[in-house]
Design an enzyme around this catalytic site. Structure first.
Site, short mmCIF file in Angstrom:
data_model
loop_
_atom_site.label_atom_id
_atom_site.label_comp_id
_atom_site.label_asym_id
_atom_site.label_seq_id
_atom_site.Cartn_x
_atom_site.Cartn_y
_atom_site.Cartn_z
N CYS A 87 1.87 3.02 -1.92
CA CYS A 87 1.82 1.99 -0.88
C CYS A 87 1.78 0.62 -1.55
O CYS A 87 0.74 0.22 -2.09
CB CYS A 87 0.61 2.17 0.02
N GLY A 88 2.88 -0.09 -1.51
CA GLY A 88 2.93 -1.41 -2.12
C GLY A 88 2.14 -2.45 -1.36
O GLY A 88 1.43 -3.28 -1.95
N HIS A 89 2.24 -2.42 -0.02
CA HIS A 89 1.51 -3.44 0.74
C HIS A 89 0.01 -3.22 0.59
O HIS A 89 -0.77 -4.19 0.53
CB HIS A 89 1.95 -3.44 2.21
#
Length: 319
Positions: A87-89
Site C-alpha cells: 500500500c503506497g498511500h
C-alpha cells in the site's frame, strides 16, 4: 481501540499503533498469513473497517514489529475484504505519522527515511521537512515489473486489452476509453463494475501468478487509466472487491511505471504525473524500484469502543 486517521490524496488510512490482539509470525509476511486465518485479528479488521465505525471503502493498517532491526516498523494493511500485500498511500501516511509523532527522528530541514516492512518486502518513506513542517513524502517501492503487456479480457462492455504488472501487488491495467468510459466521478459506478469484471476474469489466469512467492499471487486491483498528455495520466484503481481508491494509488502507480517503462512510453529517469479521480496527484520517478511522491494529512484520532450488548458487532457493509 485507539487509532490515528490520515488521508493520502483523499484515500483514508487508519493507523492502529497498538493492536489489542496477538499477531503471530517471525516476519510481516508470516503475520499477514496468520491474520487472515485468526478470528481475533480478522475480527478487529472488520470492526474498524465495517460500518458503523468505517465504511465499504475504508483502509488501514495494524502496526507490528519489523522483520529485523533494519526497519523502524512493520505494518499489516487491511481493507473491507481482507489483508493486502502492499500500500503506497498507506506508506506515505505512515511516514508522516512516524515523523510527526516523534517515533522516527527527523531534522527540521532535510529528509528522514522511515523504513517499513510490509508483506511484499521492505519499503521506505522519505519524509521531507522544511522549518519543521512535513512538505512531501517519497514512497520507495519494492522492485516492480511487467508480467504481460496485452491480455484480452471479455467484459459486459466488450473485449478489452489489459496489461498486467507487479508493484508490490499485481494489477491489471485497462484504457478506460476502450470501454467507453472516462476517469471521472460521474462514471464511478461503471468504473467499479468494470474493474471488478476485469479483476475476477484474470484472477485465476497464469498472468496473476507471482513468479517466486505464491502469497503475492492474484489480481489485487484493476487500474483504469486515460492519457492526459505526454508522461501525464489520470487513473482510478478498483481494488479488493469493488473498493475505489480516491488517491492515484501508490502501489498501483509503481505497477503502472513498470508497464510504461517496459513498453518504452516512460524513459528511465523520467517522471510520470499520475492524477486520481478526485484530482489529487502523485509523481513517480521511473526506476526499477519506482519512487512515488505524495503527501498525507491527519483527519482525526479515535477511541473506538465495543458495547458488550451491541448486536451489530463487528459491523456490516452494504456492498
Amino acid at each position: 481501540m485507539r487509532t490515528v486517521d490520515f488521508h493520502t490524496g483523499g484515500e483514508p488510512f487508519r493507523i492502529v499503533p497498538e493492536p489489542p490482539v496477538e499477531i503471530r509470525g517471525a516476519t510481516v509476511a508470516e503475520r499477514r498469513v496468520f491474520a487472515m486465518a485468526d478470528p481475533a485479528v480478522d475480527g478487529l479488521r472488520r470492526l474498524l473497517c465495517f460500518e458503523p465505525r468505517g465504511h465499504a471503502d475504508m483502509y488501514g493498517g495494524f502496526l507490528v514489529p519489523p522483520d529485523d532491526a533494519g526497519a523502524h516498523l512493520g505494518v499489516l494493511f487491511w481493507h473491507k475484504d481482507g489483508f493486502s500485500t502492499a500500500c503506497g498511500h498507506g506508506t506515505i501516511a505512515l511516514g508522516v505519522w512516524a515523523v510527526r509523532s516523534g517515533r522516527v527522528p527527523a531534522p527540521a530541514d532535510g529528509r528522514a527515511d522511515v523504513v517499513i516492512d510490509v508483506p511484499s518486502g521492505r519499503v521506505t518513506a522519505r519524509v521531507h521537512r522544511t522549518a519543521g513542517k512535513v512538505t512531501a513524502v517519497d514512497f520507495v517501492s519494492v522492485p516492480s515489473f511487467l508480467i504481460a503487456a496485452a491480455v484480452e479480457v471479455p467484459t459486459s462492455r466488450g473485449p478489452v486489452e489489459a496489461a498486467v504488472s507487479y508493484g508490490g501487488a499485481i494489477y491489471a491495467q485497462v484504457d478506460a476509453a476502450a470501454a467507453g468510459l472516462s476517469v471521472a466521478p460521474e462514471h464511478h459506478q461503471a468504473l467499479i463494475a468494470l474493474g471488478r469484471e476485469v479483476k475476477w476474469a484474470l484472477n485465476d489466469h497464469p498472468v496473476a501468478r507471482h513468479p517466486t512467492d505464491e502469497r503475492l499471487s492474484g489480481i489485487y486491483g484493476t487500474i483504469l487509466y486515460e492519457r492526459v498528455g505526454p508522461l501525464h495520466q489520470r487513473n482510478v484503481t478498483i481494488f479488493a472487491d469493488g473498493e475505489l481508491d480516491r488517491s492515484p494509488c501508490g502501489s498501483g502507480t509503481a505497477a503502472r511505471v513498470a508497464t510504461l517503462m517496459a513498453t518504452g512510453e516512460l524513459p528511465p529517469g523520467a517522471t510520470l504525473v499520475h492524477d486520481s479521480i478526485v484530482g489529487s496527484r502523485f509523481t513517480a520517478l521511473a526506476e526499477p524500484s519506482p519512487v512515488i511522491t505524495g503527501m498525507a494529512y491527519p483527519t482525526g484520532t479515535h477511541e473506538f469502543v465495543v458495547d458488550p450488548d451491541d448486536p451489530l458487532v463487528p459491523g456490516f457493509v452494504l456492498r
